[in-house]
Design a protein around this motif. Structure first.
Motif, PDB file in Angstrom:
ATOM      1  N   ILE A  65      21.773  33.796  49.349  1.00  0.00           N
ATOM      2  CA  ILE A  65      22.289  35.410  49.418  1.00  0.00           C
ATOM      3  C   ILE A  65      23.726  34.977  49.661  1.00  0.00           C
ATOM      4  CG2 ILE A  65      22.541  37.562  50.494  1.00  0.00           C
ATOM      5  CD1 ILE A  65      19.602  37.458  51.175  1.00  0.00           C
ATOM      6  N   ALA A  66      24.213  34.036  50.315  1.00  0.00           N
ATOM      7  CA  ALA A  66      25.528  33.809  50.450  1.00  0.00           C
ATOM      8  C   ALA A  66      26.147  33.377  49.269  1.00  0.00           C
ATOM      9  CB  ALA A  66      25.987  32.829  51.714  1.00  0.00           C
ATOM     10  N   VAL A  67      25.230  32.406  48.425  1.00  0.00           N
ATOM     11  CA  VAL A  67      25.905  31.925  47.087  1.00  0.00           C
ATOM     12  C   VAL A  67      25.979  33.165  46.164  1.00  0.00           C
ATOM     13  CG1 VAL A  67      25.143  30.534  45.029  1.00  0.00           C
ATOM     14  CG2 VAL A  67      24.802  29.554  47.499  1.00  0.00           C
ATOM     15  N   LYS A  68      24.862  33.981  46.095  1.00  0.00           N
ATOM     16  CA  LYS A  68      25.168  35.193  45.163  1.00  0.00           C
ATOM     17  C   LYS A  68      26.356  36.158  45.462  1.00  0.00           C
ATOM     18  CE  LYS A  68      20.450  35.610  44.205  1.00  0.00           C
ATOM     19  NZ  LYS A  68      19.206  36.437  44.300  1.00  0.00           N
ATOM     20  N   ILE A  69      26.640  36.260  46.982  1.00  0.00           N
ATOM     21  CA  ILE A  69      27.869  37.130  47.008  1.00  0.00           C
ATOM     22  C   ILE A  69      29.249  36.443  46.582  1.00  0.00           C
ATOM     23  CG2 ILE A  69      29.487  37.648  49.466  1.00  0.00           C
ATOM     24  CD1 ILE A  69      26.704  38.019  50.946  1.00  0.00           C
ATOM     25  N   LYS A  70      29.306  35.095  46.947  1.00  0.00           N
ATOM     26  CA  LYS A  70      30.510  34.327  46.125  1.00  0.00           C
ATOM     27  C   LYS A  70      30.419  34.292  44.987  1.00  0.00           C
ATOM     28  CE  LYS A  70      30.815  31.038  50.265  1.00  0.00           C
ATOM     29  NZ  LYS A  70      30.486  29.707  50.671  1.00  0.00           N
ATOM     30  N   GLU A  71      29.393  34.184  44.225  1.00  0.00           N
ATOM     31  CA  GLU A  71      29.453  34.308  42.655  1.00  0.00           C
ATOM     32  C   GLU A  71      29.952  35.755  42.088  1.00  0.00           C
ATOM     33  OE1 GLU A  71      25.613  33.435  41.718  1.00  0.00           O
ATOM     34  OE2 GLU A  71      25.758  31.128  41.729  1.00  0.00           O
ATOM     35  N   SER A  72      29.333  36.720  42.857  1.00  0.00           N
ATOM     36  CA  SER A  72      29.920  38.036  42.486  1.00  0.00           C
ATOM     37  C   SER A  72      31.357  38.177  42.738  1.00  0.00           C
ATOM     38  CB  SER A  72      28.979  39.240  43.435  1.00  0.00           C
ATOM     39  OG  SER A  72      29.349  40.495  43.197  1.00  0.00           O
ATOM     40  N   LYS A  73      31.874  37.767  44.061  1.00  0.00           N
ATOM     41  CA  LYS A  73      33.168  37.826  44.260  1.00  0.00           C
ATOM     42  C   LYS A  73      33.962  37.055  43.201  1.00  0.00           C
ATOM     43  CE  LYS A  73      36.714  35.687  47.276  1.00  0.00           C
ATOM     44  NZ  LYS A  73      36.833  34.607  48.381  1.00  0.00           N
ATOM     45  N   ARG A  78      37.845  37.402  38.593  1.00  0.00           N
ATOM     46  CA  ARG A  78      38.055  36.943  37.459  1.00  0.00           C
ATOM     47  C   ARG A  78      38.604  38.301  36.684  1.00  0.00           C
ATOM     48  NH1 ARG A  78      33.804  34.323  35.877  1.00  0.00           N
ATOM     49  NH2 ARG A  78      34.731  32.428  36.885  1.00  0.00           N
ATOM     50  N   LYS A  79      37.669  39.307  36.625  1.00  0.00           N
ATOM     51  CA  LYS A  79      37.920  40.438  35.747  1.00  0.00           C
ATOM     52  C   LYS A  79      39.029  41.104  36.287  1.00  0.00           C
ATOM     53  CE  LYS A  79      33.022  41.169  34.573  1.00  0.00           C
ATOM     54  NZ  LYS A  79      32.186  42.353  34.591  1.00  0.00           N
ATOM     55  N   LEU A  80      39.376  41.298  37.547  1.00  0.00           N
ATOM     56  CA  LEU A  80      40.514  41.830  37.911  1.00  0.00           C
ATOM     57  C   LEU A  80      41.809  40.978  37.511  1.00  0.00           C
ATOM     58  CD1 LEU A  80      39.114  43.132  41.582  1.00  0.00           C
ATOM     59  CD2 LEU A  80      39.983  44.481  39.633  1.00  0.00           C
ATOM     60  N   ALA A  81      41.689  39.956  37.597  1.00  0.00           N
ATOM     61  CA  ALA A  81      42.938  38.986  37.184  1.00  0.00           C
ATOM     62  C   ALA A  81      43.349  39.063  35.931  1.00  0.00           C
ATOM     63  CB  ALA A  81      42.597  37.397  37.552  1.00  0.00           C
ATOM     64  N   GLN A  82      42.189  39.159  34.844  1.00  0.00           N
ATOM     65  CA  GLN A  82      42.566  39.692  33.546  1.00  0.00           C
ATOM     66  C   GLN A  82      43.145  40.872  33.285  1.00  0.00           C
ATOM     67  OE1 GLN A  82      41.952  37.510  30.981  1.00  0.00           O
ATOM     68  NE2 GLN A  82      43.151  39.029  29.808  1.00  0.00           N
ATOM     69  N   GLN A  83      42.878  41.932  34.050  1.00  0.00           N
ATOM     70  CA  GLN A  83      43.357  43.063  34.102  1.00  0.00           C
ATOM     71  C   GLN A  83      44.972  43.231  34.601  1.00  0.00           C
ATOM     72  OE1 GLN A  83      41.345  46.446  35.857  1.00  0.00           O
ATOM     73  NE2 GLN A  83      39.711  46.445  34.344  1.00  0.00           N
ATOM     74  N   VAL A 138      42.091  51.059  35.089  1.00  0.00           N
ATOM     75  CA  VAL A 138      41.733  50.305  36.334  1.00  0.00           C
ATOM     76  C   VAL A 138      40.374  50.797  36.636  1.00  0.00           C
ATOM     77  CG1 VAL A 138      42.235  50.265  38.602  1.00  0.00           C
ATOM     78  CG2 VAL A 138      44.030  50.491  37.092  1.00  0.00           C
ATOM     79  N   ASN A 139      39.305  49.923  36.654  1.00  0.00           N
ATOM     80  CA  ASN A 139      37.937  50.181  36.912  1.00  0.00           C
ATOM     81  C   ASN A 139      37.795  49.819  38.479  1.00  0.00           C
ATOM     82  OD1 ASN A 139      35.106  50.434  37.013  1.00  0.00           O
ATOM     83  ND2 ASN A 139      34.720  49.153  35.204  1.00  0.00           N
ATOM     84  N   LEU A 140      37.612  50.751  39.265  1.00  0.00           N
ATOM     85  CA  LEU A 140      37.142  50.831  40.574  1.00  0.00           C
ATOM     86  C   LEU A 140      35.973  49.873  40.885  1.00  0.00           C
ATOM     87  CD1 LEU A 140      38.520  53.945  42.233  1.00  0.00           C
ATOM     88  CD2 LEU A 140      39.843  51.725  42.006  1.00  0.00           C
ATOM     89  N   ASN A 141      34.836  50.083  40.014  1.00  0.00           N
ATOM     90  CA  ASN A 141      33.622  49.481  40.142  1.00  0.00           C
ATOM     91  C   ASN A 141      33.653  48.082  40.213  1.00  0.00           C
ATOM     92  OD1 ASN A 141      32.337  51.905  40.388  1.00  0.00           O
ATOM     93  ND2 ASN A 141      31.775  52.148  38.368  1.00  0.00           N
ATOM     94  N   GLU A 142      34.708  47.587  39.739  1.00  0.00           N
ATOM     95  CA  GLU A 142      34.770  46.018  39.634  1.00  0.00           C
ATOM     96  C   GLU A 142      35.324  45.457  40.972  1.00  0.00           C
ATOM     97  OE1 GLU A 142      34.479  44.119  37.231  1.00  0.00           O
ATOM     98  OE2 GLU A 142      34.437  45.641  35.746  1.00  0.00           O
ATOM     99  N   ALA A 143      35.542  46.494  41.747  1.00  0.00           N
ATOM    100  CA  ALA A 143      35.561  45.767  43.376  1.00  0.00           C
ATOM    101  C   ALA A 143      34.555  46.414  44.299  1.00  0.00           C
ATOM    102  CB  ALA A 143      37.114  46.623  43.855  1.00  0.00           C
ATOM    103  N   PHE A 144      33.806  47.529  43.921  1.00  0.00           N
ATOM    104  CA  PHE A 144      32.819  48.172  44.763  1.00  0.00           C
ATOM    105  C   PHE A 144      31.499  48.578  43.994  1.00  0.00           C
ATOM    106  CE2 PHE A 144      37.287  49.768  45.997  1.00  0.00           C
ATOM    107  CZ  PHE A 144      37.234  49.192  47.430  1.00  0.00           C
TER     108      PHE A 144
END
Length: 458
Positions: A65-73, A78-83, A138-144
């Motif tokens: 589960i920790a790996v999945k959390i990091k992968e999601s982060k 990456r998407k936010l950096a592109q924006q 700005v897509n807030l779902n990218e963060a939450f």
């Protein structure tokens, strides 16, 4: 002195015997204590092993589960950096255009102002008109997102971990059990229903043995139905009119416990009157359970000779019996002239009244009751108020018995070595009778039947 000496020797012998019994008892208790120590150590080791396995599973799941959390982060950043890069690029273009516009406005030379401002004005107009394109969304779902950690169910399971013991014995509910002539449906209840993984049903024919422990240990005669998940089961292919012993075993990983034994019985083989065998002067009901004599054909004078076999006002049951135990009853109504029994299926209709070796009957001739076989008859005791005649045919144990079913009274038993299949037979010379078949063998009949079996074995 001799008497006292003898008494002392006897007492001493008894004391030595008692002492030996106590030593044996103490040795058994010590052995049990040792077994308790061994079992406790085994359970403790098992507890450590099981808990270590649970901890290892939790550790592995935590890591996954920790790996999945990091992968999601990483994916979200990456998407936010592109924006952010898109925003920065748009911002740089807008800032450069603003600077150019401000410089154009400061130009004092009219000709040069017009030359530079024309190009800048068009670009500013285009940038203002396309501001929605220039400014990234700005897509807030990218963060939450909907990702959540919920271990409430697992916590409850872990809190419920306990020392598992064998389930309490289930209880067979005899009042809920049902039967036909070849099936029995057994119902039971269990106090530990949620800790039971399965049930096992065991049954055998009841032979009258009262020592259930000895009966249960004779495993060869028992039928076993394993892996039952519900609290009821229907057993098929049973013998008709037969009593069975049932046990139910509740099972889980820790062990099993048996219910108390239950004695349940199948009903008798159901049958009706066969119209093809009925005399033409008999009227059969639509359900073929009642037969009535045409009184207009009955002569005024009734003679024992007439009753003993010259008439054939009868009908047979539509069943051939060559094994098992069968019970039926005859409602006699006001009839005072009848014969009820069995006959080989090969016997002629006019010989169903016991006049030959192929039929056995219980008869009433006015105020006389008698039994007849092979032309020999014997008077028997029965009440003139007899209205319900019970017939028990135990083919396998070679007996045919008659009862006053209303008063639970045994009238007579034929001991017969059956050679061929038999049919139930019914003859009347006045009034009507009704057949009741498919009944369970009554308890009072069971008692007489077992007594007869014991007499035969002796």
């Amino acid at each position: 002195q001799t008497i006292h000496k003898q008494t002392l020797e006897n007492n001493l012998t008894n004391l030595v015997k008692r002492n030996s019994e106590l030593e044996n008892q103490m040795a058994k208790l010590i052995q049990i204590c040792q077994q308790v120590e061994v079992n406790t150590a085994m359970h403790e080791a098992k507890l450590v092993e099981e808990c270590d396995e649970l901890v290892e599973i939790i550790r592995q799941r935590k890591q996954i589960i920790a790996v999945k959390i990091k992968e999601s982060k990483v994916m979200k950043l990456r998407k936010l950096a592109q924006q952010i890069a898109n925003c920065r690029q748009c911002l740089e273009r807008s800032s450069a255009l603003i600077t150019q516009a401000e410089q154009s406005l400061k130009e004092n030379d009219h000709a040069r102002f017009l030359q530079s401002a024309r190009n800048v004005a068009e670009r500013v107009a285009m940038a203002t008109a396309s501001s929605q394109v220039l400014i990234p969304d700005v897509n807030l779902n990218e963060a939450f997102d909907n990702f959540a950690l919920d271990f409430s169910r697992e916590k409850k399971i872990l809190e419920g971990l306990d020392y598992l013991t064998a389930p309490n014995p289930p209880a067979i509910r005899e009042e809920l059990c049902t039967a036909s002539h070849d099936t029995i449906t057994v119902h039971w209840t269990s106090d530990d229903e949620f800790s039971v993984t399965s049930y096992e049903l065991q049954y055998t024919i009841y032979t009258g043995q009262t020592n259930f422990i000895s009966l249960y240990n004779s495993a060869d005669s028992w039928m076993i139905v394993p892996n039952i998940k519900q609290n009821h089961y229907t057993v098929h292919g049973l013998q008709s009119g037969t009593r069975y012993i049932f046990f139910v075993k509740a099972i889980n990983q820790a062990g099993s416990r048996n219910s108390e034994p239950a004695r349940l019985k199948t009903n008798s083989q159901p049958f009706k009157l066969d119209p093809k065998t009925a005399h033409k002067k008999l009227r059969l009901s639509n359900d073929c359970l009642t037969m009535e004599k045409d009184e207009s054909s009955l002569k005024k004078s009734h003679t024992p000779e007439r009753f003993s076999g010259t008439g054939s006002y009868g009908a047979a049951g539509n069943v051939f019996i060559d094994s098992g135990c069968h019970y039926w009853e005859v409602l006699l109504g006001a009839s005072t002239w009848y014969a009820v029994g069995v006959a080989y299926k090969s016997a002629p209709k006019n010989e169903w009244s016991g006049k030959n070796s192929s039929s056995w009957v219980f008869s009433r001739c006015n105020n006389n009751f008698l039994v007849r076989h092979d032309g020999k008859e014997m008077l028997v005791e029965a009440s003139l108020q007899l209205r319900r005649l019970g017939v028990l045919l135990d083919y396998d144990n070679n007996s045919l018995s008659f009862y006053d079913a209303m008063n639970s009274h045994h009238i007579h038993t034929f001991e017969i070595s059956f050679l061929l299949p038999v049919v139930p037979t019914f003859m009347i010379w006045n009034k009507s009778v009704m057949i009741l078949s498919g009944l369970p063998v009554p308890d009072f009949v069971d008692g007489v039947s077992s007594d007869l079996q014991e007499q035969q074995q002796q």
